[in-house]
Design an enzyme around this catalytic site. Structure first.
Site, PDB file in Angstrom:
ATOM      1  N   LYS A  35       0.850  -1.198   0.000  1.00 16.62           N
ATOM      2  CA  LYS A  35       0.000   0.000   0.000  1.00 16.62           C
ATOM      3  C   LYS A  35       0.885   1.249   0.000  1.00 16.62           C
ATOM      4  O   LYS A  35       2.100   1.155   0.251  1.00 16.62           O
ATOM      5  CB  LYS A  35      -0.910  -0.011   1.230  1.00 16.62           C
ATOM      6  N   TYR A 253      16.050  29.331   8.499  1.00 17.54           N
ATOM      7  CA  TYR A 253      14.846  30.097   8.838  1.00 17.54           C
ATOM      8  C   TYR A 253      14.706  30.229  10.343  1.00 17.54           C
ATOM      9  O   TYR A 253      14.876  29.260  11.085  1.00 17.54           O
ATOM     10  CB  TYR A 253      13.602  29.412   8.272  1.00 17.54           C
TER      11      TYR A 253
HETATM   12  C1  PLP Z   1      -0.649  -1.727   6.685  1.00 20.54           C
HETATM   13  C2  PLP Z   1      -1.305  -3.004   7.070  1.00 20.54           C
HETATM   14  C3  PLP Z   1      -0.545  -4.155   7.308  1.00 20.54           C
HETATM   15  C4  PLP Z   1       0.967  -4.137   7.329  1.00 20.54           C
HETATM   16  O1  PLP Z   1       1.399  -3.465   8.468  1.00 20.54           O
HETATM   17  P1  PLP Z   1       2.961  -3.453   8.872  1.00 20.54           P
HETATM   18  O2  PLP Z   1       2.971  -2.943  10.239  1.00 20.54           O
HETATM   19  O3  PLP Z   1       3.629  -2.540   7.907  1.00 20.54           O
HETATM   20  O4  PLP Z   1       3.427  -4.847   8.728  1.00 20.54           O
HETATM   21  C5  PLP Z   1      -1.206  -5.321   7.589  1.00 20.54           C
HETATM   22  N1  PLP Z   1      -2.561  -5.369   7.630  1.00 20.54           N
HETATM   23  C6  PLP Z   1      -3.332  -4.281   7.420  1.00 20.54           C
HETATM   24  C7  PLP Z   1      -4.807  -4.380   7.503  1.00 20.54           C
HETATM   25  C8  PLP Z   1      -2.725  -3.059   7.141  1.00 20.54           C
HETATM   26  O5  PLP Z   1      -3.480  -1.992   6.919  1.00 20.54           O
END
Ligand code: PLP
Length: 356
Positions: A35, A253
């Protein structure tokens, strides 16, 4: 010469991490979580390094379609499910597996015209209170799903809120074990933290994300340093100018940094518009020609300043590693009060990515 900031993605490190996770996961199949554009690494970039995955899990239809167009014919799981009934056309066309967390989704599937049954991940809320059926409604949801001719395989899914901390997974696991046994569903529960630290959760499928990219689910590199996981992304740039400060001179800044005495600083072509955290305070670690030093002053949009006191030979053109194999992104994130997850997935589109 292009602006020197770049992100290198190591396919060897990705392959290595996936192999290591597979050993860890035992018999469980692996959804590689890609993702958020593969946690900032780029879906197209990581695909060659993750070919040994059993499936890919993500949220966006555009990313799912990209995987199909890139030739991935295996399973794809929509972790957040679908958002309206019309989405089922894409699920059907691209043969996506979808999370189902609400009754309206079951009704939408029952109503839809599909070419083939859709495989679903029936999600139970095991205490995180984000997505999922209440445990006492799950059986009703399962009855509805199993009676629906438009639904194919059903897998039980849940997500842990605290698998990376001392709280652990005892309470959600007890809840999952107490679900009606007659459902007899395969299980998919574990994120990275549970995959690494709670083998009892592995079941049929695991869903590791962050560990594939070589960062820690807990935000602390020490917690995974001994696993052999390797950072996949190296964010680097160069020093493009040097300033010699006198006592009292200020930097950046707001003049937030003030030199206590004579000091050389280097100006690095990397800022928050590249994805470097603007809130990183002075002293946040950075490597200059391989020497660990710290940033000084406020991070600007396109530049940041680093202390050259520990590396007197450094100058214009010196290599700067913002994070990577020699400087865990977790260490930078910790200094900036966030997690490696956020820094990796916030890599800006303007940074050229080089795979190797
Ligand atoms: C993002 C996500 C994962 C993976 O999470 P990590 O902590 O990066 O391993 C697994 N399951 C769901 C539903 C997620 O949204």
């Amino acid at each position: 010469m292009p602006r020197p900031v770049r992100a290198d993605i190591s396919l060897a490190a990705l392959r290595h991490n996936l192999t290591l996770i597979r050993q860890q996961a035992g018999q469980a199949k692996i959804w590689s979580v890609v993702k958020a554009n593969a946690y900032g690494h780029g879906i197209d970039n990581v695909l060659p390094g993750l070919q040994q995955s059993d499936g890919f899990a993500l949220l966006d239809f555009s990313e799912a379609i990209r995987l199909r167009e890139r030739g991935w014919n295996g399973p794809i799981l929509l972790l957040e499910g679908f958002f309206e009934q019309a989405d089922l056309r894409l699920i059907d066309r691209y043969q996506l597996t979808t999370a189902v967390h609400s009754f309206w989704q079951l009704a939408a599937i029952a109503d839809a015209r599909l070419r083939q049954p859709v495989n679903i991940y029936l999600k139970v809320n095991s205490g995180m209170n984000r997505l999922g059926f209440a445990p006492d409604r799950l059986h009703a949801a399962w009855l509805e799903a199993s009676a629906c001719p438009h639904i194919g395989d059903i897998t039980l899914m849940s997500h842990f809120a605290s698998a990376d901390s001392d709280t652990g997974v005892a309470a959600p696991m007890a809840l999952i074990r107490s679900l009606p046994p007659e459902m007899g569903l395969p299980h998919c529960l574990a994120n990275s933290a549970a995959t690494l630290w709670h083998p009892a959760t592995h079941a049929d499928w695991v869903r590791p994300g962050i560990v594939l990219y070589g960062a820690s689910p807990s935000g602390r590199w020490q917690d995974i340093a001994a696993t052999g996981l390797r950072p996949v992304m190296r964010l680097s740039s160069q020093i493009i100018a040097v300033q010699s400060l006198q006592a009292g001179d200020r930097v950046g800044y707001g003049g937030r940094f003030r030199a206590a005495g004579a000091q050389r600083i280097g100006i690095v072509a990397c800022g928050y518009a590249d994805g470097y955290p603007r809130h990183a305070p002075g002293g946040t670690p950075v490597l200059v020609d391989g020497v660990r030093t710290g940033i000084v002053g406020t991070v600007s949009m396109d530049m940041l300043a680093v202390d050259l006191s520990p590396c007197p030979a450094a100058g214009i053109g010196s290599m700067v590693e913002l994070w990577g194999p020699a400087l865990p992104v977790d260490d930078v994130a910790q200094a900036a009060g966030t997690l490696g997850y956020e820094l990796l997935s916030a890599l800006a589109p303007r940074v050229p990515v080089v795979t190797g």
